[in-house]
Design a protein around this motif. Structure first.
Motif, PDB file in Angstrom:
ATOM      1  N   GLN A   1       0.850  -1.191   0.000  1.00 41.66           N
ATOM      2  CA  GLN A   1       0.000   0.000   0.000  1.00 41.66           C
ATOM      3  C   GLN A   1       0.883   1.238   0.000  1.00 41.66           C
ATOM      4  OE1 GLN A   1      -3.043  -0.465  -0.416  1.00 41.66           O
ATOM      5  NE2 GLN A   1      -4.253   1.257   0.327  1.00 41.66           N
ATOM      6  N   VAL A   2       0.555   2.191  -0.848  1.00 45.75           N
ATOM      7  CA  VAL A   2       1.322   3.423  -0.970  1.00 45.75           C
ATOM      8  C   VAL A   2       0.392   4.612  -0.796  1.00 45.75           C
ATOM      9  CG1 VAL A   2       2.722   4.849  -2.507  1.00 45.75           C
ATOM     10  CG2 VAL A   2       3.002   2.358  -2.528  1.00 45.75           C
ATOM     11  N   GLN A   3       0.841   5.572  -0.023  1.00 50.58           N
ATOM     12  CA  GLN A   3       0.088   6.808   0.154  1.00 50.58           C
ATOM     13  C   GLN A   3       0.931   7.971  -0.348  1.00 50.58           C
ATOM     14  OE1 GLN A   3       0.645   4.805   3.161  1.00 50.58           O
ATOM     15  NE2 GLN A   3      -1.062   3.590   2.367  1.00 50.58           N
ATOM     16  N   VAL A   4       0.276   8.883  -1.032  1.00 46.05           N
ATOM     17  CA  VAL A   4       0.934  10.097  -1.533  1.00 46.05           C
ATOM     18  C   VAL A   4       0.108  11.283  -1.054  1.00 46.05           C
ATOM     19  CG1 VAL A   4       1.674  11.371  -3.571  1.00 46.05           C
ATOM     20  CG2 VAL A   4       1.815   8.869  -3.555  1.00 46.05           C
ATOM     21  N   VAL A   5       0.750  12.193  -0.348  1.00 48.61           N
ATOM     22  CA  VAL A   5       0.030  13.312   0.251  1.00 48.61           C
ATOM     23  C   VAL A   5       0.716  14.619  -0.109  1.00 48.61           C
ATOM     24  CG1 VAL A   5      -0.779  14.362   2.385  1.00 48.61           C
ATOM     25  CG2 VAL A   5      -0.728  11.860   2.168  1.00 48.61           C
ATOM     26  N   GLU A   6      -0.058  15.544  -0.689  1.00 52.47           N
ATOM     27  CA  GLU A   6       0.476  16.864  -1.034  1.00 52.47           C
ATOM     28  C   GLU A   6      -0.026  17.897  -0.037  1.00 52.47           C
ATOM     29  OE1 GLU A   6      -1.300  15.298  -5.078  1.00 52.47           O
ATOM     30  OE2 GLU A   6      -2.025  15.602  -3.031  1.00 52.47           O
ATOM     31  N   SER A   7       0.684  19.017  -0.002  1.00 49.01           N
ATOM     32  CA  SER A   7       0.230  20.164   0.767  1.00 49.01           C
ATOM     33  C   SER A   7       0.867  21.417   0.202  1.00 49.01           C
ATOM     34  CB  SER A   7       0.594  20.009   2.253  1.00 49.01           C
ATOM     35  OG  SER A   7       1.999  19.938   2.400  1.00 49.01           O
ATOM     36  N   GLY A   8       0.323  22.576   0.576  1.00 49.06           N
ATOM     37  CA  GLY A   8       0.967  23.833   0.228  1.00 49.06           C
ATOM     38  C   GLY A   8       0.253  24.687  -0.793  1.00 49.06           C
ATOM     39  N   GLY A   9      -0.866  24.231  -1.344  1.00 49.12           N
ATOM     40  CA  GLY A   9      -1.577  25.063  -2.299  1.00 49.12           C
ATOM     41  C   GLY A   9      -2.240  26.250  -1.621  1.00 49.12           C
ATOM     42  N   LEU A  20       5.009  23.818  -2.814  1.00 47.86           N
ATOM     43  CA  LEU A  20       4.231  22.607  -2.603  1.00 47.86           C
ATOM     44  C   LEU A  20       5.129  21.507  -2.042  1.00 47.86           C
ATOM     45  CD1 LEU A  20       2.157  22.460  -5.918  1.00 47.86           C
ATOM     46  CD2 LEU A  20       1.662  23.714  -3.814  1.00 47.86           C
ATOM     47  N   SER A  21       4.547  20.692  -1.185  1.00 50.21           N
ATOM     48  CA  SER A  21       5.279  19.571  -0.594  1.00 50.21           C
ATOM     49  C   SER A  21       4.530  18.280  -0.870  1.00 50.21           C
ATOM     50  CB  SER A  21       5.414  19.749   0.916  1.00 50.21           C
ATOM     51  OG  SER A  21       6.079  20.947   1.233  1.00 50.21           O
ATOM     52  N   CYS A  22       5.289  17.196  -0.975  1.00 50.63           N
ATOM     53  CA  CYS A  22       4.677  15.890  -1.209  1.00 50.63           C
ATOM     54  C   CYS A  22       5.505  14.824  -0.508  1.00 50.63           C
ATOM     55  CB  CYS A  22       4.612  15.593  -2.702  1.00 50.63           C
ATOM     56  SG  CYS A  22       4.027  13.931  -3.098  1.00 50.63           S
ATOM     57  N   ALA A  23       4.813  13.897   0.121  1.00 52.64           N
ATOM     58  CA  ALA A  23       5.496  12.777   0.764  1.00 52.64           C
ATOM     59  C   ALA A  23       4.815  11.482   0.371  1.00 52.64           C
ATOM     60  CB  ALA A  23       5.489  12.942   2.281  1.00 52.64           C
ATOM     61  N   ALA A  24       5.618  10.500   0.013  1.00 49.38           N
ATOM     62  CA  ALA A  24       5.119   9.162  -0.291  1.00 49.38           C
ATOM     63  C   ALA A  24       5.480   8.252   0.874  1.00 49.38           C
ATOM     64  CB  ALA A  24       5.726   8.638  -1.582  1.00 49.38           C
ATOM     65  N   SER A  25       4.578   7.357   1.242  1.00 53.88           N
ATOM     66  CA  SER A  25       4.838   6.443   2.341  1.00 53.88           C
ATOM     67  C   SER A  25       4.237   5.076   2.024  1.00 53.88           C
ATOM     68  CB  SER A  25       4.262   6.988   3.646  1.00 53.88           C
ATOM     69  OG  SER A  25       2.858   7.125   3.539  1.00 53.88           O
ATOM     70  N   GLY A  26       4.659   4.087   2.806  1.00 55.97           N
ATOM     71  CA  GLY A  26       4.177   2.735   2.583  1.00 55.97           C
ATOM     72  C   GLY A  26       5.234   1.886   1.899  1.00 55.97           C
ATOM     73  N   SER A  76      12.656  19.670  -6.142  1.00 51.55           N
ATOM     74  CA  SER A  76      13.787  19.191  -5.356  1.00 51.55           C
ATOM     75  C   SER A  76      13.336  18.084  -4.415  1.00 51.55           C
ATOM     76  CB  SER A  76      14.414  20.338  -4.553  1.00 51.55           C
ATOM     77  OG  SER A  76      13.478  20.874  -3.635  1.00 51.55           O
ATOM     78  N   ARG A  77      14.306  17.280  -4.006  1.00 52.24           N
ATOM     79  CA  ARG A  77      14.013  16.238  -3.013  1.00 52.24           C
ATOM     80  C   ARG A  77      14.276  16.772  -1.622  1.00 52.24           C
ATOM     81  NH1 ARG A  77      13.282  11.115  -4.813  1.00 52.24           N
ATOM     82  NH2 ARG A  77      14.209  10.476  -6.786  1.00 52.24           N
ATOM     83  N   GLY A  78      13.593  16.178  -0.657  1.00 53.31           N
ATOM     84  CA  GLY A  78      13.890  16.461   0.727  1.00 53.31           C
ATOM     85  C   GLY A  78      15.062  15.623   1.191  1.00 53.31           C
ATOM     86  N   THR A  79      15.347  15.693   2.472  1.00 55.87           N
ATOM     87  CA  THR A  79      16.455  14.911   3.013  1.00 55.87           C
ATOM     88  C   THR A  79      16.174  13.417   2.941  1.00 55.87           C
ATOM     89  OG1 THR A  79      15.512  15.218   5.215  1.00 55.87           O
ATOM     90  CG2 THR A  79      17.253  16.735   4.539  1.00 55.87           C
ATOM     91  N   THR A  80      14.919  13.056   2.918  1.00 54.16           N
ATOM     92  CA  THR A  80      14.541  11.669   2.674  1.00 54.16           C
ATOM     93  C   THR A  80      14.053  11.581   1.240  1.00 54.16           C
ATOM     94  OG1 THR A  80      12.291  12.061   3.484  1.00 54.16           O
ATOM     95  CG2 THR A  80      13.911  11.247   5.071  1.00 54.16           C
ATOM     96  N   LYS A  81      14.402  10.483   0.570  1.00 60.50           N
ATOM     97  CA  LYS A  81      14.134  10.352  -0.866  1.00 60.50           C
ATOM     98  C   LYS A  81      12.650  10.287  -1.189  1.00 60.50           C
ATOM     99  CE  LYS A  81      18.419  10.164  -2.364  1.00 60.50           C
ATOM    100  NZ  LYS A  81      18.959  11.177  -3.305  1.00 60.50           N
ATOM    101  N   ASN A  82      11.794  10.092  -0.179  1.00 61.51           N
ATOM    102  CA  ASN A  82      10.376   9.960  -0.451  1.00 61.51           C
ATOM    103  C   ASN A  82       9.628  11.276  -0.348  1.00 61.51           C
ATOM    104  OD1 ASN A  82      10.938   9.802   2.390  1.00 61.51           O
ATOM    105  ND2 ASN A  82       8.786   9.311   2.703  1.00 61.51           N
ATOM    106  N   THR A  83      10.371  12.384  -0.256  1.00 58.85           N
ATOM    107  CA  THR A  83       9.753  13.700  -0.149  1.00 58.85           C
ATOM    108  C   THR A  83      10.224  14.559  -1.314  1.00 58.85           C
ATOM    109  OG1 THR A  83       9.748  13.529   2.266  1.00 58.85           O
ATOM    110  CG2 THR A  83       9.461  15.716   1.310  1.00 58.85           C
ATOM    111  N   VAL A  84       9.294  15.304  -1.902  1.00 55.91           N
ATOM    112  CA  VAL A  84       9.653  16.177  -3.002  1.00 55.91           C
ATOM    113  C   VAL A  84       8.921  17.503  -2.843  1.00 55.91           C
ATOM    114  CG1 VAL A  84       7.839  15.346  -4.548  1.00 55.91           C
ATOM    115  CG2 VAL A  84       9.944  16.259  -5.511  1.00 55.91           C
ATOM    116  N   TYR A  85       9.565  18.561  -3.306  1.00 56.72           N
ATOM    117  CA  TYR A  85       9.012  19.902  -3.201  1.00 56.72           C
ATOM    118  C   TYR A  85       8.936  20.533  -4.593  1.00 56.72           C
ATOM    119  CZ  TYR A  85      10.444  19.122   1.613  1.00 56.72           C
ATOM    120  OH  TYR A  85      10.615  18.588   2.858  1.00 56.72           O
TER     121      TYR A  85
END
Length: 121
Positions: A1-9, A20-26, A76-85
């Motif tokens: 299961q994968v979740q993708v969540v955006e924020s910042g609009g 904008l920020s996005c994080a993938a998890s799972g 750009s990526r965040g410090t963890t590879k599953n985060t993008v801005y």
């Protein structure tokens, strides 16, 4: 299961900026690429920017932008590879759209719920 969540609009005046920020998890072990797409009213969804992991260990990531946002948007990526801005500068009214984060894991693609960006002129 994968979740993708955006924020910042949000709402911003023309010429302004948003991030904008996005994080993938799972189950994201084979995360190959993360990117941003957008869909304006009455239009089809289009690529804004994507960052793709290098093919071999040590290879740099590759980044691609839509022509319409080059020089104004930065992914750009965040410090963890599953985060993008997505840093959006010099926003124009034509940037108004719902922005979706996309994560490509192996051959599968996963989408966030979207975040609305409205640029007032």
């Amino acid at each position: 299961q994968v979740q993708v969540v955006e924020s910042g609009g949000g709402l911003v005046q023309a010429g302004g900026s948003l991030r904008l920020s996005c994080a993938a998890s799972g189950s994201i072990f084979s995360l190959n690429a993360m990117g941003w797409y957008r869909q304006a009213p009455g239009e089809t969804r289009e690529l804004v920017a994507v960052i793709t992991r290098g093919g071999s260990t040590g290879d740099p990531d590759s980044i691609n932008y839509a022509e319409s946002v080059k020089g104004r948007f930065t992914i750009s990526r965040g410090t963890t590879k599953n985060t993008v801005y997505l840093q959006m500068n010099s926003l124009k009214s034509e940037d108004t759209a719902v922005y979706y984060c996309n994560a490509r894991i192996s051959i599968m693609e996963y989408w966030g719920q979207g975040t609305l960006v409205t640029v007032s002129s």
